[in-house]
Design a protein around this motif. Structure first.
Motif, PDB file in Angstrom:
ATOM      1  N   ILE A  80       0.832  -1.197   0.000  1.00 56.83           N
ATOM      2  CA  ILE A  80       0.000   0.000   0.000  1.00 56.83           C
ATOM      3  C   ILE A  80       0.866   1.246   0.000  1.00 56.83           C
ATOM      4  O   ILE A  80       0.551   2.249  -0.636  1.00 56.83           O
ATOM      5  N   LEU A  81       2.009   1.172   0.701  1.00 54.78           N
ATOM      6  CA  LEU A  81       2.908   2.324   0.776  1.00 54.78           C
ATOM      7  C   LEU A  81       3.750   2.470  -0.467  1.00 54.78           C
ATOM      8  O   LEU A  81       4.364   3.514  -0.692  1.00 54.78           O
ATOM      9  N   HIS A  82       3.790   1.438  -1.285  1.00 52.22           N
ATOM     10  CA  HIS A  82       4.677   1.448  -2.439  1.00 52.22           C
ATOM     11  C   HIS A  82       3.911   1.422  -3.764  1.00 52.22           C
ATOM     12  O   HIS A  82       4.381   0.893  -4.742  1.00 52.22           O
ATOM     13  N   GLN A  83       2.704   1.989  -3.750  1.00 49.43           N
ATOM     14  CA  GLN A  83       1.955   2.066  -4.986  1.00 49.43           C
ATOM     15  C   GLN A  83       2.641   3.021  -5.954  1.00 49.43           C
ATOM     16  O   GLN A  83       3.249   4.011  -5.535  1.00 49.43           O
ATOM     17  N   PRO A  84       2.566   2.775  -7.257  1.00 49.36           N
ATOM     18  CA  PRO A  84       3.240   3.632  -8.230  1.00 49.36           C
ATOM     19  C   PRO A  84       2.724   5.057  -8.189  1.00 49.36           C
ATOM     20  O   PRO A  84       1.554   5.305  -7.976  1.00 49.36           O
ATOM     21  N   LYS A  85       3.638   6.001  -8.371  1.00 44.85           N
ATOM     22  CA  LYS A  85       3.292   7.414  -8.510  1.00 44.85           C
ATOM     23  C   LYS A  85       3.395   7.796  -9.979  1.00 44.85           C
ATOM     24  O   LYS A  85       3.549   6.963 -10.844  1.00 44.85           O
ATOM     25  N   ASN A  86       3.323   9.066 -10.245  1.00 47.32           N
ATOM     26  CA  ASN A  86       3.469   9.538 -11.615  1.00 47.32           C
ATOM     27  C   ASN A  86       4.782   9.047 -12.209  1.00 47.32           C
ATOM     28  O   ASN A  86       5.799   9.002 -11.535  1.00 47.32           O
ATOM     29  N   ASN A  87       4.755   8.705 -13.478  1.00 47.11           N
ATOM     30  CA  ASN A  87       5.915   8.233 -14.226  1.00 47.11           C
ATOM     31  C   ASN A  87       6.323   6.807 -13.885  1.00 47.11           C
ATOM     32  O   ASN A  87       7.289   6.297 -14.442  1.00 47.11           O
ATOM     33  N   GLN A  88       5.638   6.172 -12.950  1.00 48.50           N
ATOM     34  CA  GLN A  88       5.963   4.783 -12.638  1.00 48.50           C
ATOM     35  C   GLN A  88       5.739   3.897 -13.848  1.00 48.50           C
ATOM     36  O   GLN A  88       6.388   2.870 -14.018  1.00 48.50           O
ATOM     37  N   GLY A  89       4.796   4.320 -14.724  1.00 48.32           N
ATOM     38  CA  GLY A  89       4.527   3.547 -15.926  1.00 48.32           C
ATOM     39  C   GLY A  89       5.729   3.435 -16.832  1.00 48.32           C
ATOM     40  O   GLY A  89       5.853   2.476 -17.596  1.00 48.32           O
ATOM     41  N   LEU A  90       6.645   4.415 -16.747  1.00 48.60           N
ATOM     42  CA  LEU A  90       7.859   4.357 -17.549  1.00 48.60           C
ATOM     43  C   LEU A  90       8.722   3.156 -17.178  1.00 48.60           C
ATOM     44  O   LEU A  90       9.538   2.703 -17.971  1.00 48.60           O
ATOM     45  N   LEU A  91       8.528   2.668 -15.974  1.00 51.52           N
ATOM     46  CA  LEU A  91       9.297   1.509 -15.501  1.00 51.52           C
ATOM     47  C   LEU A  91       8.549   0.202 -15.728  1.00 51.52           C
ATOM     48  O   LEU A  91       8.990  -0.852 -15.265  1.00 51.52           O
ATOM     49  N   ASN A  92       7.411   0.267 -16.420  1.00 54.01           N
ATOM     50  CA  ASN A  92       6.620  -0.935 -16.702  1.00 54.01           C
ATOM     51  C   ASN A  92       6.220  -1.673 -15.429  1.00 54.01           C
ATOM     52  O   ASN A  92       6.193  -2.895 -15.380  1.00 54.01           O
ATOM     53  N   ASP A  93       5.935  -0.871 -14.371  1.00 56.75           N
ATOM     54  CA  ASP A  93       5.533  -1.433 -13.074  1.00 56.75           C
ATOM     55  C   ASP A  93       6.524  -2.476 -12.567  1.00 56.75           C
ATOM     56  O   ASP A  93       6.150  -3.482 -11.964  1.00 56.75           O
ATOM     57  N   MET A  94       7.773  -2.222 -12.818  1.00 61.18           N
ATOM     58  CA  MET A  94       8.848  -3.125 -12.403  1.00 61.18           C
ATOM     59  C   MET A  94       8.946  -3.184 -10.876  1.00 61.18           C
ATOM     60  O   MET A  94       8.747  -2.181 -10.192  1.00 61.18           O
ATOM     61  N   LYS A 407      18.392  19.565 -15.327  1.00 59.43           N
ATOM     62  CA  LYS A 407      17.993  18.166 -15.471  1.00 59.43           C
ATOM     63  C   LYS A 407      19.200  17.262 -15.731  1.00 59.43           C
ATOM     64  O   LYS A 407      19.205  16.095 -15.343  1.00 59.43           O
ATOM     65  N   LEU A 408      20.225  17.805 -16.389  1.00 54.72           N
ATOM     66  CA  LEU A 408      21.422  17.000 -16.663  1.00 54.72           C
ATOM     67  C   LEU A 408      22.193  16.736 -15.378  1.00 54.72           C
ATOM     68  O   LEU A 408      22.713  15.639 -15.163  1.00 54.72           O
ATOM     69  N   ARG A 409      22.272  17.739 -14.537  1.00 55.17           N
ATOM     70  CA  ARG A 409      22.947  17.561 -13.247  1.00 55.17           C
ATOM     71  C   ARG A 409      22.238  16.486 -12.435  1.00 55.17           C
ATOM     72  O   ARG A 409      22.875  15.611 -11.834  1.00 55.17           O
ATOM     73  N   GLN A 410      20.916  16.549 -12.420  1.00 56.34           N
ATOM     74  CA  GLN A 410      20.137  15.578 -11.665  1.00 56.34           C
ATOM     75  C   GLN A 410      20.330  14.158 -12.204  1.00 56.34           C
ATOM     76  O   GLN A 410      20.462  13.205 -11.435  1.00 56.34           O
ATOM     77  N   ALA A 411      20.375  14.011 -13.530  1.00 60.82           N
ATOM     78  CA  ALA A 411      20.459  12.688 -14.138  1.00 60.82           C
ATOM     79  C   ALA A 411      21.764  11.975 -13.824  1.00 60.82           C
ATOM     80  O   ALA A 411      21.822  10.741 -13.877  1.00 60.82           O
ATOM     81  N   LEU A 412      22.816  12.710 -13.489  1.00 61.09           N
ATOM     82  CA  LEU A 412      24.131  12.105 -13.278  1.00 61.09           C
ATOM     83  C   LEU A 412      24.506  11.991 -11.803  1.00 61.09           C
ATOM     84  O   LEU A 412      25.611  11.561 -11.482  1.00 61.09           O
ATOM     85  N   TYR A 415      21.047  10.538  -5.416  1.00 56.60           N
ATOM     86  CA  TYR A 415      20.478  11.180  -4.236  1.00 56.60           C
ATOM     87  C   TYR A 415      19.965  10.120  -3.259  1.00 56.60           C
ATOM     88  O   TYR A 415      19.942   8.932  -3.573  1.00 56.60           O
ATOM     89  N   ASP A 416      19.523  10.576  -2.089  1.00 57.89           N
ATOM     90  CA  ASP A 416      19.058   9.639  -1.064  1.00 57.89           C
ATOM     91  C   ASP A 416      17.776   8.924  -1.460  1.00 57.89           C
ATOM     92  O   ASP A 416      17.498   7.825  -0.987  1.00 57.89           O
ATOM     93  N   ASP A 417      16.967   9.564  -2.295  1.00 58.66           N
ATOM     94  CA  ASP A 417      15.705   8.970  -2.715  1.00 58.66           C
ATOM     95  C   ASP A 417      15.687   8.795  -4.232  1.00 58.66           C
ATOM     96  O   ASP A 417      16.400   9.485  -4.955  1.00 58.66           O
ATOM     97  N   VAL A 418      14.849   7.861  -4.677  1.00 63.33           N
ATOM     98  CA  VAL A 418      14.639   7.702  -6.116  1.00 63.33           C
ATOM     99  C   VAL A 418      13.566   8.695  -6.537  1.00 63.33           C
ATOM    100  O   VAL A 418      12.415   8.583  -6.117  1.00 63.33           O
ATOM    101  N   GLU A 419      13.951   9.677  -7.323  1.00 66.28           N
ATOM    102  CA  GLU A 419      13.003  10.650  -7.852  1.00 66.28           C
ATOM    103  C   GLU A 419      13.149  10.687  -9.367  1.00 66.28           C
ATOM    104  O   GLU A 419      14.238  10.462  -9.898  1.00 66.28           O
ATOM    105  N   THR A 420      12.054  10.984 -10.035  1.00 65.66           N
ATOM    106  CA  THR A 420      12.061  10.990 -11.495  1.00 65.66           C
ATOM    107  C   THR A 420      13.206  11.833 -12.031  1.00 65.66           C
ATOM    108  O   THR A 420      13.325  13.008 -11.715  1.00 65.66           O
ATOM    109  N   GLY A 421      14.050  11.199 -12.845  1.00 65.97           N
ATOM    110  CA  GLY A 421      15.124  11.934 -13.513  1.00 65.97           C
ATOM    111  C   GLY A 421      16.471  11.886 -12.841  1.00 65.97           C
ATOM    112  O   GLY A 421      17.470  12.278 -13.456  1.00 65.97           O
ATOM    113  N   ASN A 422      16.569  11.404 -11.574  1.00 67.01           N
ATOM    114  CA  ASN A 422      17.906  11.351 -10.966  1.00 67.01           C
ATOM    115  C   ASN A 422      18.612  10.048 -11.342  1.00 67.01           C
ATOM    116  O   ASN A 422      18.063   9.200 -12.047  1.00 67.01           O
ATOM    117  N   ALA A 423      19.852   9.896 -10.902  1.00 69.93           N
ATOM    118  CA  ALA A 423      20.686   8.803 -11.399  1.00 69.93           C
ATOM    119  C   ALA A 423      20.113   7.418 -11.083  1.00 69.93           C
ATOM    120  O   ALA A 423      20.139   6.526 -11.939  1.00 69.93           O
TER     121      ALA A 423
END
Length: 447
Positions: A80-94, A407-412, A415-423
């Motif tokens: 319940i705490l780990h339901q997909p958020k926005n952009n989770q579909g990009l990961l094919n619900d992995m 966005k390029l800085r973030q992608a490389l 961070y402590d959390d998985v957020e859309t666009g970070n490494a």
């Protein structure tokens, strides 16, 4: 309200009477549940705490398998705490299952704070982020991939202070033996859906010297798995003959943010060409190997007295303050092709000048490297000055405009959390393209 208070002020409490049925004498009789409520409540609580005691006692002897099973029981509530958020579909619900290995494989190493901050620390950062990620599942039967968190880069040499990874193969082999003996998932796929991090010079070959790395090769038990590694080249190389994803080296986001808080990314850049690092006057070491294939030595020899080039051979803790002042940052190969300067340059807005023939850069499908960096062949180092002069007078502003996209800085950066666009997000996106290796997906598709 006041009348009610007065009528009950001498009582210790109040209750509501409910008339369930009548006797023949019209007398009200309490039902069984109400009559014995206190005893039922006492028995229920006692039984609950007794079960809790049985479940938790002697916790020091709980083995690896028991820990996994308990997590499986938590899976329904945790999901319940780990339901997909926005952009989770990009990961094919992995879904990724993170093994909870004994602390000797990972967290014990964190007693040395360098472990989570040096250039190989992506192994720590990815593990930490996955533990809090929404792709994590606590039910191994529902996992697409299995992450094996072993830190092998935190054994620092007392002689030179560099990571000593001679123990890496033994530590990883021990971890694989543990997970394969306690749970069925490794043996089921022969490790094909298991993920490791090898953030070292030559990746899963686990040696800093290329000839030794090639000779020793990738450990047999890892050859069927997926390796997240900083080493990547566009030509055939024994140390990348494994399913792998090229990731960036670790650079502390906190240090970068601190530097940018003092100097704006689009501020004054008074250094034309910058490099600080190891540059050998005589590159052949005692083992007969040439450091950096003599590229750094040639840079020093050719441009050491050129006022446009800010070249320093000695370490300086605040060198990021020099990067943010520089227009071009040299990123020559060392023992291996990649360098943390790639990430630092992008993060601090200095145009990376990549001098490492055949290098494959991290997240090439996301980061437009050809638009934000320059590539100079190792044999063309003598022409470096003319090349950079030409770029400075033609399309430098266009390169910088693209390079300074946050966005390029973030992608490389990890961070402590998985957020859309970070490494770590980019790692998961790359991993989702390998879902054909998932035993769960294969099972579902065959049903």
């Amino acid at each position: 309200m006041h009348d009610l208070h007065r009528s009950t002020k001498n009582r210790k409490g109040f209750y509501v009477k409910m008339k369930f049925f009548k006797t023949k004498n019209a007398k009200q009789e309490k039902p069984f549940f109400v009559k014995y409520f206190k005893w039922i409540l006492w028995f229920s609580l006692s039984f609950y705490f007794f079960l809790k005691f049985l479940n938790n006692h002697d916790s020091g002897n709980i083995n690896f398998k028991t820990t996994i099973v308990n997590h499986s029981h938590r899976a329904l509530s945790e999901s319940i705490l780990h339901q997909p958020k926005n952009n989770q579909g990009l990961l094919n619900d992995m879904k990724v299952y993170v093994y909870e290995l004994p602390s000797k494989y990972n967290t014990d190493w964190l007693s040395n704070e360098r472990c989570s901050n040096h250039l190989f620390a992506s192994e720590v950062a990815i593990h930490k982020a996955l533990l809090k990620s929404r792709v994590r599942t606590f039910d191994p039967t529902d996992a697409d991939f299995f992450f094996v968190p072993v830190y092998v880069s935190c054994n620092f040499s007392t002689v030179n202070g560099f990571p000593a990874i001679g123990h890496a193969r033994g530590l990883l082999s021990s971890a694989v033996e543990l997970v394969s003996s306690e749970l069925p998932y490794w043996n089921r796929s022969k490790g094909a859906d298991h993920v490791f991090v090898a953030s070292h010079d030559y990746g899963a070959c686990f040696h800093a010297m290329e000839d030794r790395a090639i000779a020793e090769g990738i450990p047999e038990f890892m050859k069927n798995s997926i390796v997240l590694q900083t080493f990547g080249v566009k030509y055939q190389h024994p140390c990348q003959n494994v399913e792998h994803i090229v990731i960036p080296p670790y650079v502390s986001p906190e240090k970068v943010q601190l530097t940018l808080s003092k100097s704006s990314i689009d501020g004054r850049r008074d250094i034309f060409v910058f490099f600080r690092g190891k540059m050998e006057v005589h590159p052949k070491n005692v083992s007969g190997r040439y450091y950096s294939k003599r590229v750094r030595t040639e840079i020093l020899r050719k441009y050491g007295n050129d006022r446009r080039f800010y070249l320093k051979r000695h370490r300086f803790a605040g060198y990021q303050s020099e990067i943010v002042r520089s227009v071009f940052c040299l990123c020559p190969l060392g023992w291996a092709p990649w360098s943390p300067r790639l990430v630092e340059s992008v993060a601090l807005g200095c145009v990376p000048v990549i001098i490492a023939d055949g290098i494959r850069l991290p997240f090439e499908s996301t980061v437009p490297w050809s638009d934000i960096s320059l590539t100079v062949r190792e044999n063309d180092v003598a022409k470096l000055g003319n090349i950079l002069d030409y770029v400075a007078t033609t399309n430098l502003s266009m390169i910088q405009q693209k390079l300074w996209d946050p966005k390029l800085r973030q992608a490389l950066m990890f961070y402590d959390d998985v957020e859309t666009g970070n490494a770590t997000w980019e790692v998961l996106v790359a991993l989702s393209t390998k879902l054909d290796r998932s035993q769960r997906r294969s099972r579902v598709s065959s049903e």
